[in-house]
Enzyme design. Structure first.
Site, PDB file in Angstrom:
ATOM      1  N   CYS A 127       8.497  11.162  -1.400  1.00 14.24           N
ATOM      2  CA  CYS A 127       8.854  10.848  -2.742  1.00 14.24           C
ATOM      3  C   CYS A 127       9.471  12.060  -3.303  1.00 14.24           C
ATOM      4  O   CYS A 127      10.703  12.242  -3.228  1.00 14.24           O
ATOM      5  CB  CYS A 127       7.382  10.599  -3.428  1.00 14.24           C
ATOM      6  N   GLU A 143       2.231   6.092   2.862  1.00 14.11           N
ATOM      7  CA  GLU A 143       0.777   5.892   3.001  1.00 14.11           C
ATOM      8  C   GLU A 143       0.220   4.645   2.238  1.00 14.11           C
ATOM      9  O   GLU A 143      -0.907   4.479   2.409  1.00 14.11           O
ATOM     10  CB  GLU A 143      -0.093   7.330   2.512  1.00 14.11           C
ATOM     11  N   HIS A 166       6.291   5.609  -0.712  1.00 12.70           N
ATOM     12  CA  HIS A 166       5.075   5.929  -0.270  1.00 12.70           C
ATOM     13  C   HIS A 166       4.788   5.388   1.092  1.00 12.70           C
ATOM     14  O   HIS A 166       4.145   4.374   1.017  1.00 12.70           O
ATOM     15  CB  HIS A 166       4.005   5.801  -1.316  1.00 12.70           C
TER      16      HIS A 166
END
Length: 209
Positions: free
Chosen positions: A80, A184, A182
């Site tokens: 990011c 995750e 992202h």
């Protein structure tokens, strides 16, 4: 495979660390220079503004540490904001120098587009790269950002996405990698990409070997 997650005061460090752990890595959230230099891999996550990111890295004395990590060939992953800082320049709140590892600059999405670009969007795979092993074209991943890479070298871009304009979603140059979305928060595809990063790290020797 000890992986240093750089704590420079910006970012969702715990969720990134959990994603790395699920991918088989051993994340260590740290800003200690020696721990970063000794790690098998280094991750620079981050959410927030480009100039604040660079200011914090400078104030913590981490700029020369990151430069040494990259020079050594240690796998280095920006996520990011961490990916955006890899570029030469950012145009958020004026022009600011970036880390300069990836050619290009970071600009705001064009007027008329709602920002942030937030939610699920598809990846267009531009070239093969270990991070994308087993990741199908048009896979959905989760984005939250108002700025994106521009003026880049297309050979440094492994995947793009589209939101009004085409923009780099994954960049790579030698041991340097960046992910705009992202991982995750990107379900099984995000976890697969992090596992691929872990597999890549497993084939690299310890720093200084």
């Amino acid at each position: 495979m000890k992986t240093a997650v750089i704590d420079y005061g910006l970012g969702n460090l715990a969720s990134v660390a959990q994603g790395l752990k699920a991918a088989g890595l051993e994340p260590l959230i740290t800003r200690e220079h020696h721990e970063i230099l000794e790690a098998r891999a280094v991750v620079l996550p981050g959410v927030g503004a480009f100039p604040k990111g660079m200011e914090n890295l400078k104030d913590l004395g981490l700029l020369p540490v990151i430069a040494e990590v990259v020079q050594r060939g240690t796998p280095f992953l920006g996520i990011c904001l961490g990916m955006q800082l890899l570029f030469e320049e950012g145009e958020e709140y004026g022009k600011h120098q970036g880390l300069g590892f990836i050619k290009g600059k970071v600009v705001r999405f064009p007027k008329g587009l709602k920002v942030p670009h937030m939610g699920w969007n598809t990846l267009k795979i531009e070239k093969s790269h270990p991070l994308l092993s087993g990741v199908p074209d048009d896979s959905y991943v989760y984005f939250v950002h108002s700025y994106c890479g521009a003026g880049y070298n297309s050979s440094h871009v492994a995947a793009t996405s589209f939101y009004g304009i085409e923009f780099p979603a994954i960049v790579c140059f030698n041991n340097i990698m960046g992910i705009q979305f992202h991982p995750e928060k990107s379900s099984q595809i995000g976890l697969k990409i992090l596992k691929n990063f872990g597999e890549l790290v497993s084939h690299v020797g310890n720093p200084g070997d």
